[in-house]
Design a protein around this motif. Structure first.
Motif, mmCIF file in Angstrom:
data_model
loop_
_atom_site.group_PDB
_atom_site.id
_atom_site.type_symbol
_atom_site.label_atom_id
_atom_site.label_comp_id
_atom_site.label_asym_id
_atom_site.label_seq_id
_atom_site.Cartn_x
_atom_site.Cartn_y
_atom_site.Cartn_z
ATOM 1 N N LYS A 122 -9.744 9.989 -12.287
ATOM 2 C CA LYS A 122 -8.656 9.140 -12.777
ATOM 3 C C LYS A 122 -7.383 9.400 -11.989
ATOM 4 O O LYS A 122 -7.081 10.523 -11.608
ATOM 5 N N GLN A 123 -6.622 8.313 -11.818
ATOM 6 C CA GLN A 123 -5.344 8.423 -11.118
ATOM 7 C C GLN A 123 -4.331 7.509 -11.798
ATOM 8 O O GLN A 123 -4.689 6.436 -12.300
ATOM 9 N N SER A 124 -3.080 7.941 -11.814
ATOM 10 C CA SER A 124 -1.980 7.112 -12.311
ATOM 11 C C SER A 124 -0.910 7.090 -11.235
ATOM 12 O O SER A 124 -0.378 8.143 -10.854
ATOM 13 N N VAL A 125 -0.621 5.906 -10.721
ATOM 14 C CA VAL A 125 0.336 5.798 -9.621
ATOM 15 C C VAL A 125 1.375 4.746 -9.970
ATOM 16 O O VAL A 125 1.089 3.762 -10.649
ATOM 17 N N THR A 126 2.628 4.974 -9.480
ATOM 18 C CA THR A 126 3.750 4.100 -9.817
ATOM 19 C C THR A 126 4.447 3.644 -8.549
ATOM 20 O O THR A 126 4.561 4.402 -7.583
ATOM 21 N N LEU A 127 4.933 2.380 -8.564
ATOM 22 C CA LEU A 127 5.643 1.813 -7.415
ATOM 23 C C LEU A 127 6.969 1.238 -7.892
ATOM 24 O O LEU A 127 7.016 0.459 -8.852
ATOM 25 N N LEU A 179 -2.852 4.713 -1.413
ATOM 26 C CA LEU A 179 -3.630 4.009 -2.437
ATOM 27 C C LEU A 179 -5.067 3.765 -1.991
ATOM 28 O O LEU A 179 -5.941 3.582 -2.828
ATOM 29 N N TYR A 180 -5.305 3.739 -0.678
ATOM 30 C CA TYR A 180 -6.656 3.485 -0.172
ATOM 31 C C TYR A 180 -7.431 4.771 0.085
ATOM 32 O O TYR A 180 -8.561 4.725 0.573
ATOM 33 N N ASP A 181 -6.816 5.915 -0.236
ATOM 34 C CA ASP A 181 -7.485 7.195 -0.013
ATOM 35 C C ASP A 181 -7.109 8.163 -1.129
ATOM 36 O O ASP A 181 -6.521 9.223 -0.892
ATOM 37 N N SER A 201 11.132 -6.965 -13.935
ATOM 38 C CA SER A 201 10.399 -5.699 -13.838
ATOM 39 C C SER A 201 10.962 -4.861 -12.697
ATOM 40 O O SER A 201 11.253 -5.386 -11.614
ATOM 41 N N SER A 202 11.087 -3.567 -12.961
ATOM 42 C CA SER A 202 11.635 -2.664 -11.948
ATOM 43 C C SER A 202 10.571 -1.725 -11.375
ATOM 44 O O SER A 202 10.825 -1.068 -10.372
ATOM 45 N N PHE A 203 9.424 -1.631 -12.036
ATOM 46 C CA PHE A 203 8.365 -0.779 -11.487
ATOM 47 C C PHE A 203 6.999 -1.327 -11.906
ATOM 48 O O PHE A 203 6.890 -2.112 -12.851
ATOM 49 N N LEU A 204 5.988 -0.911 -11.201
ATOM 50 C CA LEU A 204 4.602 -1.199 -11.526
ATOM 51 C C LEU A 204 3.834 0.123 -11.583
ATOM 52 O O LEU A 204 4.077 1.024 -10.775
ATOM 53 N N ARG A 205 2.953 0.232 -12.584
ATOM 54 C CA ARG A 205 2.131 1.438 -12.673
ATOM 55 C C ARG A 205 0.664 1.026 -12.804
ATOM 56 O O ARG A 205 0.328 0.124 -13.578
ATOM 57 N N LEU A 206 -0.200 1.679 -12.034
ATOM 58 C CA LEU A 206 -1.639 1.452 -12.102
ATOM 59 C C LEU A 206 -2.310 2.701 -12.639
ATOM 60 O O LEU A 206 -2.100 3.810 -12.122
ATOM 61 N N GLU A 207 -3.068 2.553 -13.711
ATOM 62 C CA GLU A 207 -3.918 3.638 -14.203
ATOM 63 C C GLU A 207 -5.353 3.295 -13.814
ATOM 64 O O GLU A 207 -5.946 2.367 -14.367
ATOM 65 N N LEU A 208 -5.871 4.053 -12.855
ATOM 66 C CA LEU A 208 -7.146 3.739 -12.222
ATOM 67 C C LEU A 208 -8.225 4.723 -12.663
ATOM 68 O O LEU A 208 -7.996 5.932 -12.686
ATOM 69 N N ASN A 266 0.829 -1.198 0.000
ATOM 70 C CA ASN A 266 0.000 0.000 0.000
ATOM 71 C C ASN A 266 0.868 1.255 0.000
ATOM 72 O O ASN A 266 0.532 2.264 -0.626
ATOM 73 N N ASP A 267 1.975 1.216 0.725
ATOM 74 C CA ASP A 267 2.851 2.392 0.833
ATOM 75 C C ASP A 267 3.831 2.467 -0.333
ATOM 76 O O ASP A 267 4.185 1.458 -0.945
ATOM 77 N N GLY A 268 4.283 3.682 -0.616
ATOM 78 C CA GLY A 268 5.356 3.901 -1.599
ATOM 79 C C GLY A 268 4.890 4.246 -2.995
ATOM 80 O O GLY A 268 5.726 4.375 -3.908
ATOM 81 N N TRP A 269 3.609 4.416 -3.218
ATOM 82 C CA TRP A 269 3.112 4.753 -4.550
ATOM 83 C C TRP A 269 3.274 6.260 -4.805
ATOM 84 O O TRP A 269 3.020 7.084 -3.932
ATOM 85 N N ILE A 270 3.654 6.587 -6.023
ATOM 86 C CA ILE A 270 3.921 7.978 -6.423
ATOM 87 C C ILE A 270 2.961 8.351 -7.544
ATOM 88 O O ILE A 270 2.786 7.585 -8.505
ATOM 89 N N ASP A 271 2.316 9.530 -7.427
ATOM 90 C CA ASP A 271 1.406 9.942 -8.499
ATOM 91 C C ASP A 271 2.172 10.661 -9.598
ATOM 92 O O ASP A 271 3.410 10.763 -9.562
#
Length: 580
Positions: free
Chosen positions: A67-72, A60-62, A130-137, A47-52
């Motif tokens: 739309k949001q795009s966040v990367t870990l 991530l829970y708030d 893989s070095s990063f994950l990105r979520l487009e929500l 949950n922690d460490g995501w960057i917009d």
């Protein structure tokens, strides 16, 4: 004293109910903190460490609405053979890893089912290196936040096992509620005697339980595992939510002993209007079932409020039994409390579709109603038993009068023998039920005399041997009359054996000592005393002292010593005494 005992029992019952409800509230408070469900099988809770997109750290829970795009950054983690796992709630999304998009979730929804499709669990394999994950929500509804929960990097199988474990209680709770509801519906449909005897509409109660249990499946894996179409089940749950106020109000209305047809018709019409309104607004694109759930929740609260008013009015008018009142009061309170807690969790804790505490309230209500039904059934059986005892006693007394009508000189003999029999049995330590039974046996001990010719029975002079044998046959005739009455088999025993003698010289079977049934030995003493201490066609009654002295002399020969001793204890107490 009796009133104090009843008040004490009422206070204890109320204290138990208060304790149960306090535990219920404490449970709701303890589980109210709606945080991520972690599991020891997970590798990392991420949950922690995501960057917009602006380089800001986000929760991530708030997230903010829209739309949001966040990367870990996962470059320092060994993710080989692992998956990113999470639960989405009414959210479309894409998942990217270092080498590009690895998952695209945007279901095509039929228009009639609206935009909301509920919760879904996802396990998405992470490519090696893989070095990063990105979520487009992108939330389904633009005015709310994207909802992602339970996110972790883990082995897919371990993650889903943990999910199943966490969902097991809710699934079991929902299933139990549905099963209970079905049982009540079956009892209501096939067991009309239960409904008629209690006056309660258990069909409506069962339907309410089924609906609540089904609605509660929204917070379990039922949607994903059993249907693979959470959208269809979700809409069905919304419609159940819209309809449930009617059966709930119908049930509570039935507990008051009144039908309230206009009120129930109005609530039924309101529920149907709510259903058609939700379908129409969703099809037209004006709104969605998701938003209109507030109307259903308001109607449920109105239904509970109306139910409370009906119960209160019934109490004031004395139309509801105290045992039922306590069950309804505490059950209604438990349901209202559970519904309010779930609504608060829905609006303030993102507990979408969870009816955990409503179901707990319903299960508590079911327990209260079960206790009431059990007590009502016991009370009904006891009432029938009392009525049967009174009926049997009245029938026995009627037969006794018929017997005594055969001989005007012995009028009242059967009743007097029955009373003496009951007194002696009580003195010998028998319980009240046995004493009452022996009284009825005493009433019918001479029923066989009905079959003896009146000329022989009332002959003033000495009987011939044939006539005496005919008189003695009344014991066998009485046995034949009473032997098929299985509910009190001793009736026939008393009629057959009350002329047996303790020394074995009696009739009809020449039994002696303890071989003679106890009730027959008691009746023998009562019968002998009344025969001597009452007028007959051939003599006046004996003096009281003379009669009891003959009873004493017959102890051990004609009569049982144990019974004679009990008889004389009654004489000493004055319970059997000389009369004018």
């Amino acid at each position: 004293m009796k009133k104090r005992t009843e008040l004490a029992h009422l206070s204890i019952a109320q204290a138990v109910c208060v304790l149960i409800l306090l535990l219920f509230v404490l449970l709701s408070v303890a589980s109210g903190n709606f945080k991520v469900n972690t599991d020891t099988t997970m590798l990392w809770d991420i949950n922690d460490g995501w960057i917009d997109e602006n380089g800001q750290v986000v929760d991530l829970y708030d997230l903010a609405p829209g739309k949001q795009s966040v990367t870990l950054d996962i470059s320092n983690k060994n993710v080989d053979g692992k998956a990113i796992c999470f639960k989405s709630i009414d959210t479309n999304f894409k998942v990217y890893a270092s080498n590009g998009m690895i998952y695209d979730y945007e279901p095509v929804m039929p228009r009639q089912l609206g935009a909301s499709y509920g919760m879904q669990y996802h396990t998405i394999a992470i490519p090696e290196g893989s070095s990063f994950l990105r979520l487009e929500l992108e939330p389904v509804f633009t005015n709310i936040s994207a909802a992602v929960n339970d996110i972790a990097i883990s082995e897919a199988g371990q993650y889903m096992t943990g999910v199943f474990k966490r969902n097991l209680f809710s699934f079991g709770q929902g299933s139990t509620t549905i099963i209970i509801g079905i049982l009540f519906v079956i009892a209501g449909v096939t067991g009309q005697i239960v409904m008629k005897s209690t006056g309660i509409d258990f069909i409506s109660f069962g339907i309410s339980c089924v609906m609540i249990g089904f609605i509660g499946f929204n917070d379990t894996l039922f949607l994903q595992v059993l249907t693979a179409r959470p959208d269809i089940v979700r809409v069905a749950e919304y419609l159940c939510l819209a309809l449930i106020p009617f059966p709930a109000l119908s049930f509570f209305s039935s507990t008051t002993g009144e039908s309230h047809p206009r009120l129930l018709s109005g609530m039924f019409a309101a529920c149907l209007l709510n259903v058609f309104l939700q379908i129409g607004l969703t099809l037209s694109g004006t709104s969605d079932y998701y938003h209109l759930v507030n109307i259903s929740q308001l109607m449920i609260l109105v239904s509970f409020l109306l139910s409370s008013i009906l119960v209160f009015r019934a109490v004031r008018r004395g139309q509801i039994k105290q045992t039922l009142l306590r069950s309804v009061e505490w059950g209604l309170f438990a349901c209202i409390l559970g519904a309010v807690i779930d609504m608060l969790r829905f609006h303030f804790m993102q507990s979408y579709g969870s009816l955990t505490f409503t179901r707990l309230g319903v299960l508590l209500f079911t327990a209260f109603m079960g206790i009431y039904l059990y007590r009502d059934h016991i009370d009904s059986l006891q009432k029938k038993q009392r009525e049967s005892a009174v009926f049997a006693s009245e029938i026995s007394e009627a037969f006794a009068k018929v017997i005594d009508m055969k001989d005007p000189y012995t009028n009242g003999h059967s009743v007097r023998v029955a009373k003496y029999t009951a007194l002696i049995a009580k003195e010998m330590g028998y319980d009240a039920e046995t004493v009452e039974k022996y009284y009825r046996i005493g009433l019918l001990h001479d029923v066989g005399k009905v079959g003896i010719p009146k000329a022989v029975l009332n002959k003033p002079g000495k009987l011939t041997d044939e006539e005496y044998d005919l008189i003695k046959s009344h014991t066998l005739k009485g046995y034949e009359v009473l032997k098929d009455i299985s509910i009190v088999p001793e009736l026939a025993v008393g009629a057959l054996g009350h002329h047996e003698r303790y020394d074995g010289n009696g009739y009809p079977n020449g039994l002696s000592g303890d071989a003679i049934p106890e009730v027959a030995r008691i009746i023998a003493v009562a019968d002998a005393f009344d025969a001597m201490y009452s007028d007959r066609q051939y003599r006046k009654r004996l003096d009281f002292d003379k009669a009891i002295s003959i009873i004493r002399e017959a102890s051990g020969t004609q009569l049982s010593p144990e019974v004679v001793d009990a008889f004389f204890r009654l004489v000493e107490k004055g319970e059997i005494k000389a009369t004018k």
